[in-house]
Scaffold this motif. Structure first.
Motif, PDB file in Angstrom:
ATOM      1  N   LEU A 205       0.980  -1.183  -0.166  1.00 36.11           N
ATOM      2  CA  LEU A 205       0.019   0.023  -0.024  1.00 36.11           C
ATOM      3  C   LEU A 205       0.948   1.242   0.012  1.00 36.11           C
ATOM      4  O   LEU A 205       0.659   2.171  -0.650  1.00 36.11           O
ATOM      5  CB  LEU A 205      -0.939  -0.127   1.351  1.00 36.11           C
ATOM      6  CG  LEU A 205      -2.095   1.040   1.349  1.00 36.11           C
ATOM      7  CD1 LEU A 205      -2.822   0.737  -0.067  1.00 36.11           C
ATOM      8  CD2 LEU A 205      -2.881   0.741   2.524  1.00 36.11           C
ATOM      9  N   TRP A 206       1.919   1.398   0.696  1.00 39.07           N
ATOM     10  CA  TRP A 206       2.925   2.389   0.759  1.00 39.07           C
ATOM     11  C   TRP A 206       3.370   2.509  -0.638  1.00 39.07           C
ATOM     12  O   TRP A 206       3.636   3.673  -1.037  1.00 39.07           O
ATOM     13  CB  TRP A 206       4.050   2.243   1.654  1.00 39.07           C
ATOM     14  CG  TRP A 206       3.959   2.907   3.150  1.00 39.07           C
ATOM     15  CD1 TRP A 206       3.575   2.373   4.311  1.00 39.07           C
ATOM     16  CD2 TRP A 206       4.016   4.184   3.378  1.00 39.07           C
ATOM     17  NE1 TRP A 206       3.611   3.044   5.419  1.00 39.07           N
ATOM     18  CE2 TRP A 206       3.781   4.463   4.809  1.00 39.07           C
ATOM     19  CE3 TRP A 206       3.937   5.535   2.586  1.00 39.07           C
ATOM     20  CZ2 TRP A 206       3.692   5.459   5.555  1.00 39.07           C
ATOM     21  CZ3 TRP A 206       4.053   6.699   3.337  1.00 39.07           C
ATOM     22  CH2 TRP A 206       3.716   6.602   4.664  1.00 39.07           C
ATOM     23  N   GLN A 207       3.853   1.428  -1.358  1.00 37.41           N
ATOM     24  CA  GLN A 207       4.265   1.387  -2.713  1.00 37.41           C
ATOM     25  C   GLN A 207       3.234   1.983  -3.814  1.00 37.41           C
ATOM     26  O   GLN A 207       3.677   2.732  -4.653  1.00 37.41           O
ATOM     27  CB  GLN A 207       4.913   0.255  -3.107  1.00 37.41           C
ATOM     28  CG  GLN A 207       5.760  -0.475  -2.068  1.00 37.41           C
ATOM     29  CD  GLN A 207       7.166   0.480  -2.005  1.00 37.41           C
ATOM     30  OE1 GLN A 207       7.707   1.148  -3.161  1.00 37.41           O
ATOM     31  NE2 GLN A 207       7.788   0.536  -0.885  1.00 37.41           N
ATOM     32  N   ALA A 208       1.932   1.693  -3.217  1.00 34.31           N
ATOM     33  CA  ALA A 208       1.143   1.843  -4.510  1.00 34.31           C
ATOM     34  C   ALA A 208       0.688   3.178  -4.603  1.00 34.31           C
ATOM     35  O   ALA A 208       0.279   3.763  -5.686  1.00 34.31           O
ATOM     36  CB  ALA A 208      -0.136   0.993  -4.302  1.00 34.31           C
ATOM     37  N   ILE A 209       0.496   4.015  -3.303  1.00 33.34           N
ATOM     38  CA  ILE A 209       0.029   5.430  -3.503  1.00 33.34           C
ATOM     39  C   ILE A 209       1.251   6.351  -3.536  1.00 33.34           C
ATOM     40  O   ILE A 209       1.917   6.456  -2.787  1.00 33.34           O
ATOM     41  CB  ILE A 209      -0.640   5.655  -2.191  1.00 33.34           C
ATOM     42  CG1 ILE A 209      -1.878   4.551  -2.091  1.00 33.34           C
ATOM     43  CG2 ILE A 209      -1.426   6.842  -2.078  1.00 33.34           C
ATOM     44  CD1 ILE A 209      -2.567   4.474  -0.795  1.00 33.34           C
ATOM     45  N   GLU A 210       0.964   7.162  -4.422  1.00 32.98           N
ATOM     46  CA  GLU A 210       2.166   8.322  -4.653  1.00 32.98           C
ATOM     47  C   GLU A 210       2.173   9.541  -3.755  1.00 32.98           C
ATOM     48  O   GLU A 210       3.317   9.811  -3.236  1.00 32.98           O
ATOM     49  CB  GLU A 210       2.172   9.014  -6.169  1.00 32.98           C
ATOM     50  CG  GLU A 210       3.186   9.548  -6.810  1.00 32.98           C
ATOM     51  CD  GLU A 210       3.111   9.821  -8.293  1.00 32.98           C
ATOM     52  OE1 GLU A 210       3.644  10.853  -8.578  1.00 32.98           O
ATOM     53  OE2 GLU A 210       2.597   9.031  -8.850  1.00 32.98           O
ATOM     54  N   ASP A 211       1.032   9.809  -3.271  1.00 31.72           N
ATOM     55  CA  ASP A 211       1.045  11.026  -2.153  1.00 31.72           C
ATOM     56  C   ASP A 211       1.323  10.541  -0.835  1.00 31.72           C
ATOM     57  O   ASP A 211       0.714   9.484  -0.302  1.00 31.72           O
ATOM     58  CB  ASP A 211      -0.436  11.690  -2.471  1.00 31.72           C
ATOM     59  CG  ASP A 211      -0.409  12.764  -1.245  1.00 31.72           C
ATOM     60  OD1 ASP A 211       0.337  13.848  -1.227  1.00 31.72           O
ATOM     61  OD2 ASP A 211      -1.488  12.574  -0.372  1.00 31.72           O
ATOM     62  N   PRO A 212       2.447  10.889  -0.348  1.00 32.25           N
ATOM     63  CA  PRO A 212       2.722  10.390   0.844  1.00 32.25           C
ATOM     64  C   PRO A 212       1.831  10.448   2.210  1.00 32.25           C
ATOM     65  O   PRO A 212       1.666   9.518   2.942  1.00 32.25           O
ATOM     66  CB  PRO A 212       4.116  10.979   1.203  1.00 32.25           C
ATOM     67  CG  PRO A 212       4.265  12.185   0.447  1.00 32.25           C
ATOM     68  CD  PRO A 212       3.401  11.961  -0.881  1.00 32.25           C
ATOM     69  N   ASP A 213       1.241  11.637   2.052  1.00 35.36           N
ATOM     70  CA  ASP A 213       0.237  11.920   3.106  1.00 35.36           C
ATOM     71  C   ASP A 213      -0.990  10.841   2.990  1.00 35.36           C
ATOM     72  O   ASP A 213      -1.481  10.316   4.074  1.00 35.36           O
ATOM     73  CB  ASP A 213      -0.354  13.184   3.237  1.00 35.36           C
ATOM     74  CG  ASP A 213       0.841  14.242   3.802  1.00 35.36           C
ATOM     75  OD1 ASP A 213       1.718  13.667   4.237  1.00 35.36           O
ATOM     76  OD2 ASP A 213       0.807  15.306   3.901  1.00 35.36           O
ATOM     77  N   THR A 214      -1.531  10.908   1.969  1.00 38.50           N
ATOM     78  CA  THR A 214      -2.662   9.631   1.561  1.00 38.50           C
ATOM     79  C   THR A 214      -2.214   8.390   1.830  1.00 38.50           C
ATOM     80  O   THR A 214      -2.605   7.724   2.601  1.00 38.50           O
ATOM     81  CB  THR A 214      -3.068   9.903   0.104  1.00 38.50           C
ATOM     82  OG1 THR A 214      -3.214  11.291  -0.018  1.00 38.50           O
ATOM     83  CG2 THR A 214      -4.323   9.096  -0.103  1.00 38.50           C
ATOM     84  N   ALA A 215      -0.966   8.047   1.515  1.00 37.83           N
ATOM     85  CA  ALA A 215      -0.455   6.733   1.730  1.00 37.83           C
ATOM     86  C   ALA A 215      -0.096   6.379   3.491  1.00 37.83           C
ATOM     87  O   ALA A 215      -0.643   5.526   3.826  1.00 37.83           O
ATOM     88  CB  ALA A 215       1.235   6.474   1.057  1.00 37.83           C
ATOM     89  N   ALA A 216       0.214   7.468   4.019  1.00 33.29           N
ATOM     90  CA  ALA A 216       0.449   7.372   5.491  1.00 33.29           C
ATOM     91  C   ALA A 216      -1.148   7.214   5.980  1.00 33.29           C
ATOM     92  O   ALA A 216      -1.286   6.522   7.089  1.00 33.29           O
ATOM     93  CB  ALA A 216       1.008   8.834   5.865  1.00 33.29           C
ATOM     94  N   ASP A 217      -2.064   7.787   5.673  1.00 33.42           N
ATOM     95  CA  ASP A 217      -3.353   7.730   6.097  1.00 33.42           C
ATOM     96  C   ASP A 217      -4.145   6.478   5.828  1.00 33.42           C
ATOM     97  O   ASP A 217      -4.455   5.686   6.876  1.00 33.42           O
ATOM     98  CB  ASP A 217      -4.473   8.778   5.592  1.00 33.42           C
ATOM     99  CG  ASP A 217      -4.121  10.256   5.892  1.00 33.42           C
ATOM    100  OD1 ASP A 217      -3.566  10.360   7.099  1.00 33.42           O
ATOM    101  OD2 ASP A 217      -4.497  11.103   5.192  1.00 33.42           O
TER     102      ASP A 217
END
Lengths: 59, 246
Positions: B143-155
């Protein structure tokens, strides 16, 4: 080397597989850390140089 | 001094920089001593024979697999509540270490189970919840790898971490909830007294400390790397913007 008896394969395999996984993990984290550190240093050096170049260019 | 000061990336980098070599050195010494002690200097168990030596890897790895997820849960909650980037990056850095510990625990467990239980694998509550925990680790990293925006990935990864905590806790307490499983109860327990002879207990304690120190060293290096990677992205974005303006 202790005498591991009939279970030597299971015991040795446990240690070897675990140590290989741990060594691989350490190597991966270490290598990525070194690469990112190096790339960031280059980028910071370039960004420090950029405003000076800009000043000369604009002046 | 408040703990929250370390949420400042610069403060975190300044403080942890000198710590890393000491923690890594202590981890290496403790790991080498613990494993050599456990492998070479402990006697065979009267029932388990030489397979008792697997405990010096299996138990610390399993313990760390669960504790790392709990650490990720705490840092994810800090991210969700206080929006400190360092905590989200620490959770991200901890996940591959947790996955490695889970895989080690599963493999060594199977290698011990074959001669002792007569099977590599059984759908026992603890083993099954551990396998699910392993899948959660893989999903979390993906999931961390799949999402480009770091804040969205963190959420999103923080929410996944909250859900996965059920399985982390189940892995820890499954042996107490269900009695039908093959997996035995806790080897070391404060409530039940010491169930393990001192010959095995002390090297096991040392290995547990070693795995803990190794985790701390690796998560510090990993978090520092993530902070640098994020700074690099910011500099690249700034450079692109400057180029766009000129």
């Amino acid at each position: 080397m202790p005498d591991l008896g009939p279970y030597w394969l299971e015991v040795l395999a446990s240690y070897i597989v675990s140590l290989v996984i741990l060594a691989g993990l350490v190597a991966l984290i270490w290598r990525r850390s070194a690469r990112v550190h190096r790339d960031l240093s280059k980028l910071e050096a370039r960004s420090r140089a950029a405003p000076r170049t800009g000043e000369h260019g604009n002046g | 001094m408040s703990l929250w000061e370390y949420a400042n990336p610069k403060k975190f980098m300044d403080t942890t920089g000198p710590l890393v070599p000491w923690v890594a050195g202590a981890a290496a010494v403790a790991m080498a001593t613990g494993l050599i002690w456990g492998f070479f200097l402990t006697p065979d168990d009267f029932r388990q024979g030489s397979t008792v030596r697997i405990v010096f890897i299996h138990v610390p790895a399993a313990m760390m697999a669960i504790n790392i997820w709990v650490m990720m849960l705490v840092t994810s909650l800090v991210w969700l509540i206080r929006r400190h980037h360092v905590s989200a990056l620490a959770a991200k850095a901890a996940a591959p270490i947790g996955l490695a510990m889970t895989v080690i625990a599963l493999i060594t467990g199977g290698l011990w189970g074959q001669p002792m239980w007569g099977t590599w694998w059984v759908w026992d509550p603890r083993l099954t919840s551990f396998l699910v925990l392993c899948l959660f680790y893989i999903g979390y990293i993906a999931l961390w790898q799949a999402i480009e925006d770091p804040d969205t990935a963190a959420d999103l990864t923080a929410v996944l971490c909250l859900v996965g905590s059920v399985f982390a806790l189940m892995s820890r307490y499954a042996v107490f909830f269900w009695s039908q499983g093959l997996h035995q109860g806790a080897s070391l327990s404060v409530q039940a007294g010491e169930r393990m002879a001192a010959d095995y207990r002390y090297p096991l304690y040392l290995c547990m400390v070693a795995f803990g120190l190794l985790f701390v060293a690796l998560v510090l290096v990993g978090t520092r790397t993530e902070i640098r990677a994020r700074r690099m992205k910011a500099l690249e974005a700034r450079a692109r913007m400057t180029q766009g303006l000129t």
